[in-house]
Write a protein that holds these residues in place. Structure first.
Motif, PDB file in Angstrom:
ATOM      1  N   LEU A  10       0.545   2.643  12.888  1.00 56.88           N
ATOM      2  CA  LEU A  10      -0.150   3.395  11.981  1.00 56.88           C
ATOM      3  C   LEU A  10      -0.145   4.818  12.556  1.00 56.88           C
ATOM      4  N   ARG A  13      -3.489  10.807   9.181  1.00 57.27           N
ATOM      5  CA  ARG A  13      -3.223  12.195   9.063  1.00 57.27           C
ATOM      6  C   ARG A  13      -4.839  12.731   8.326  1.00 57.27           C
ATOM      7  N   ASP A  19      -5.675  13.452  -2.131  1.00 59.80           N
ATOM      8  CA  ASP A  19      -6.167  12.017  -1.871  1.00 59.80           C
ATOM      9  C   ASP A  19      -7.325  11.558  -2.655  1.00 59.80           C
ATOM     10  N   ILE A  64      -7.046   9.657   6.705  1.00 58.47           N
ATOM     11  CA  ILE A  64      -6.253   8.659   5.904  1.00 58.47           C
ATOM     12  C   ILE A  64      -5.325   7.787   6.933  1.00 58.47           C
ATOM     13  N   THR A  66      -2.397   5.186   7.706  1.00 57.39           N
ATOM     14  CA  THR A  66      -1.211   5.144   6.774  1.00 57.39           C
ATOM     15  C   THR A  66      -0.379   4.062   7.870  1.00 57.39           C
ATOM     16  N   LYS A  68       2.943   3.314   9.262  1.00 56.06           N
ATOM     17  CA  LYS A  68       4.226   4.146   9.783  1.00 56.06           C
ATOM     18  C   LYS A  68       5.558   3.748   8.889  1.00 56.06           C
ATOM     19  N   ASN A  71       5.141   4.194   5.102  1.00 56.24           N
ATOM     20  CA  ASN A  71       4.835   5.412   4.804  1.00 56.24           C
ATOM     21  C   ASN A  71       3.562   5.265   3.673  1.00 56.24           C
ATOM     22  N   LYS A  72       2.660   4.041   3.812  1.00 55.02           N
ATOM     23  CA  LYS A  72       1.831   3.744   2.972  1.00 55.02           C
ATOM     24  C   LYS A  72       0.302   3.979   3.467  1.00 55.02           C
ATOM     25  N   SER A  73      -0.325   4.735   2.516  1.00 53.67           N
ATOM     26  CA  SER A  73      -1.915   4.820   2.881  1.00 53.67           C
ATOM     27  C   SER A  73      -2.662   3.937   2.579  1.00 53.67           C
ATOM     28  N   TYR A  76      -9.219   4.916   5.042  1.00 58.64           N
ATOM     29  CA  TYR A  76      -9.545   6.149   5.517  1.00 58.64           C
ATOM     30  C   TYR A  76     -10.797   5.663   6.638  1.00 58.64           C
TER      31      TYR A  76
END
Length: 173
Positions: A10, A13, A19, A64, A66, A68, A71-73, A76
């Motif tokens: 993860l 960011r 968002d 957020i 995510t 890696k 690249n999926k959020s 939080y």
């Protein structure tokens, strides 16, 4: 995009105004509402955008989570409130997607470790009594159960206890 911290799977960011729709979607999920913000809480893209703007303005840590490689959020984590010294904060977190894979624990541990290195001395959290998953998760990273506010939450004609937890840097496991 500013990356605050990362793990093997993860990265966290900085939240951005863009968002707000995604966060509103997550916070509108019935399970997340029940477990953390209350079923009667009205969530809109607009009020989430205002919340993000306020957190940025007040320099309150809000990130957020995510995955890696995708690249999926997926969620939080934030300190929703901090005192004037930034020594004390109140933890809020939620996974809107990808629950049950250990991402919350991984993200929280990395986040909290970095927050403590920046000078924060104590982090508080609250958990409804029926949210045993979050209660156990917080305890697994070192949060100590410090008290119970008896019948302090009301939803669907039921009063529930609210557990208060605290974490000092020396408690982090």
């Amino acid at each position: 995009m500013t990356i605050f911290c990362e793990t093997n799977r993860l990265f966290l960011r900085s939240v951005q105004l863009e968002d707000s729709a995604l966060i509103a979607k997550w916070k509108s999920d019935e399970l997340l509402k029940k477990m953390s913000i209350g079923l009667n809480t009205v969530i809109t893209e607009q009020n989430q955008q205002e919340d993000i703007h306020k957190s940025i303005e007040l320099k309150q840590p809000y990130y957020i989570i995510t995955i890696k490689n995708l690249n999926k959020s997926i969620g939080y984590v934030r300190l929703n409130w901090m005192d004037d010294t930034n020594y004390f904060g109140w933890l809020r977190f939620g996974l809107g997607e990808e629950r049950g894979h250990g991402y919350a624990k991984e993200a929280l541990y990395s986040y909290i470790e970095k927050v403590f290195k920046s000078g924060t001395k104590r982090i508080d959290a609250e958990v409804y009594e029926f949210n045993k998953i979050s209660f156990n998760l917080l305890q697994s990273i070192g949060f100590m159960h410090e008290g119970t506010r008896r019948k302090a939450y009301y939803s669907n004609n039921v009063f529930s206890d609210v557990h208060t937890l605290g974490l000092l840097q020396s408690d982090l496991k």
